[in-house]
Design a protein around this motif. Structure first.
Motif, PDB file in Angstrom:
ATOM      1  N   GLU A   7      -3.555  17.890   0.366  1.00 25.62           N
ATOM      2  CA  GLU A   7      -4.152  17.417  -0.882  1.00 25.62           C
ATOM      3  C   GLU A   7      -3.603  16.037  -1.245  1.00 25.62           C
ATOM      4  OE1 GLU A   7      -3.771  18.526  -5.556  1.00 25.62           O
ATOM      5  OE2 GLU A   7      -4.326  20.182  -4.234  1.00 25.62           O
ATOM      6  N   ARG A  26      -5.813  12.663  -1.827  1.00 26.19           N
ATOM      7  CA  ARG A  26      -5.650  11.832  -3.026  1.00 26.19           C
ATOM      8  C   ARG A  26      -5.279  10.402  -2.651  1.00 26.19           C
ATOM      9  NH1 ARG A  26      -5.373  14.469  -7.923  1.00 26.19           N
ATOM     10  NH2 ARG A  26      -5.307  16.759  -7.820  1.00 26.19           N
ATOM     11  N   TRP A  71     -21.079  18.380  -4.778  1.00 21.83           N
ATOM     12  CA  TRP A  71     -19.842  19.141  -4.913  1.00 21.83           C
ATOM     13  C   TRP A  71     -19.783  19.946  -6.212  1.00 21.83           C
ATOM     14  CZ3 TRP A  71     -16.855  17.298  -8.934  1.00 21.83           C
ATOM     15  CH2 TRP A  71     -16.885  15.932  -9.221  1.00 21.83           C
ATOM     16  N   GLY A 128     -19.182  23.933  -6.430  1.00 25.25           N
ATOM     17  CA  GLY A 128     -18.237  24.516  -7.372  1.00 25.25           C
ATOM     18  C   GLY A 128     -18.787  25.705  -8.124  1.00 25.25           C
ATOM     19  N   ARG A 150     -14.642  27.282  -6.119  1.00 25.23           N
ATOM     20  CA  ARG A 150     -13.827  26.083  -6.336  1.00 25.23           C
ATOM     21  C   ARG A 150     -13.333  25.523  -5.010  1.00 25.23           C
ATOM     22  NH1 ARG A 150      -8.984  26.468 -10.586  1.00 25.23           N
ATOM     23  NH2 ARG A 150     -10.794  26.859 -11.915  1.00 25.23           N
ATOM     24  N   ARG A 151     -13.058  26.426  -4.060  1.00 25.33           N
ATOM     25  CA  ARG A 151     -12.594  25.972  -2.747  1.00 25.33           C
ATOM     26  C   ARG A 151     -13.672  25.166  -2.032  1.00 25.33           C
ATOM     27  NH1 ARG A 151     -10.284  30.518   1.144  1.00 25.33           N
ATOM     28  NH2 ARG A 151      -8.734  30.559  -0.529  1.00 25.33           N
ATOM     29  N   SER A 155     -13.763  21.763  -3.488  1.00 28.12           N
ATOM     30  CA  SER A 155     -12.608  21.000  -3.014  1.00 28.12           C
ATOM     31  C   SER A 155     -12.848  20.455  -1.612  1.00 28.12           C
ATOM     32  CB  SER A 155     -11.368  21.895  -3.025  1.00 28.12           C
ATOM     33  OG  SER A 155     -10.254  21.213  -2.483  1.00 28.12           O
ATOM     34  N   TRP A 156     -13.420  21.300  -0.738  1.00 33.23           N
ATOM     35  CA  TRP A 156     -13.688  20.836   0.615  1.00 33.23           C
ATOM     36  C   TRP A 156     -14.824  19.817   0.656  1.00 33.23           C
ATOM     37  CZ3 TRP A 156     -10.914  20.489   4.706  1.00 33.23           C
ATOM     38  CH2 TRP A 156      -9.836  21.358   4.890  1.00 33.23           C
ATOM     39  N   LEU A 207     -15.310  17.509  -1.605  1.00 36.19           N
ATOM     40  CA  LEU A 207     -14.640  16.249  -1.946  1.00 36.19           C
ATOM     41  C   LEU A 207     -13.741  15.779  -0.806  1.00 36.19           C
ATOM     42  CD1 LEU A 207     -13.822  16.941  -5.692  1.00 36.19           C
ATOM     43  CD2 LEU A 207     -15.177  15.028  -4.811  1.00 36.19           C
ATOM     44  N   THR A 208     -13.155  16.729  -0.100  1.00 35.88           N
ATOM     45  CA  THR A 208     -12.336  16.377   1.061  1.00 35.88           C
ATOM     46  C   THR A 208     -13.189  15.711   2.131  1.00 35.88           C
ATOM     47  OG1 THR A 208     -10.744  18.155   0.682  1.00 35.88           O
ATOM     48  CG2 THR A 208     -10.911  17.317   2.929  1.00 35.88           C
TER      49      THR A 208
END
Length: 228
Positions: free
Chosen positions: A33, A37, A57, A61, A65-66, A69-70, A72-73
């Motif tokens: 993470e 960032r 994303w 969501g 939530r995971r 997150s992925w 955005l990753t």
């Protein structure tokens, strides 16, 4: 208060395998993470792409939530092939190892003690493989067996291939012939499958609430350690 590594039982046939989670056990925080960032902080392009892909994303969501997150990753990894990703991840790892108090020295001492005693130490983590491998190598632990999350090249950049968390940790170990272990160190309820199969489960810096929750789910006590 720092505790020595938990001791195995007296059974001469007991497994000599010891499992360590990474984030929250050896590393203070979430290393991958932090890397993501860092990618966003270092480039306004990725921030723009995150805004541009917001409907995607946000929709992810709604379901998980995971997943968000992925999503955005994946945006932060856009444009990176396998080699460029490796270079970027290793360069970031080299920065992290120079940060003060980024690692739990008590955890690293416990790991090294297990190695010195002849135990087979395996790091089983949700952190990405290249990043965690580089971090441990820079700490003087290049020969450890590591089971970690893996990425793969995609159309627009690196994408998730295997997320090594929860029950998947146990399945991935079993696929490589690791069926039993005498100790498992973790800081998370998510690692319950791994902790359940350990001869002794050790919670690192666990809150009383977490420890009680894990013990209730396991039906037996856990060892608690406070590491700094």
């Amino acid at each position: 208060m720092t505790h020595a590594p938990a001791q195995a039982g007296s059974d001469a046939d007991a497994s000599r395998t010891v499992l360590f989670d990474f984030d929250g056990v050896l590393f203070q925080g979430d290393a991958f993470e932090m890397f993501i960032r860092h990618r966003y902080a270092g480039s306004p392009i990725y921030k723009f792409l995150a805004v541009l892909t917001m409907p995607w994303w946000l929709l992810c969501g709604v379901f998980s939530r995971r997943r968000a997150s992925w999503a955005l990753t994946h945006v932060a990894l856009c444009g990176l092939g396998a080699k460029r990703y490796e270079v970027a991840a290793e360069a970031f790892a080299d920065q992290l190892v120079r940060r003060p108090r980024q690692f739990y020295r008590d955890g690293l001492s416990a790991l090294r003690k297990h190695l010195a005693e002849g135990d087979e130490v395996i790091v089983v983590t949700g952190c990405e493989r290249i990043l965690v491998t580089r971090l441990l190598s820079q700490l003087g632990l290049p020969e450890l067996t590591i089971f970690a999350t893996q990425l793969k090249p995609g159309l627009f950049g690196m994408r998730l291939h295997v997320h090594n968390v929860g029950r998947r940790k146990v399945r991935n170990l079993a696929a490589k012939g690791v069926q039993s272990w005498k100790l498992a160190y973790s800081d998370s309820f998510q690692d319950l499958p791994m902790l359940k199969q350990a001869g002794e489960a050790v919670l690192v810096n666990g809150t009383p609430k977490l420890c009680k929750r894990v013990e209730k789910a396991m039906g037996r006590p856990v060892t608690r350690v406070a590491w700094y």
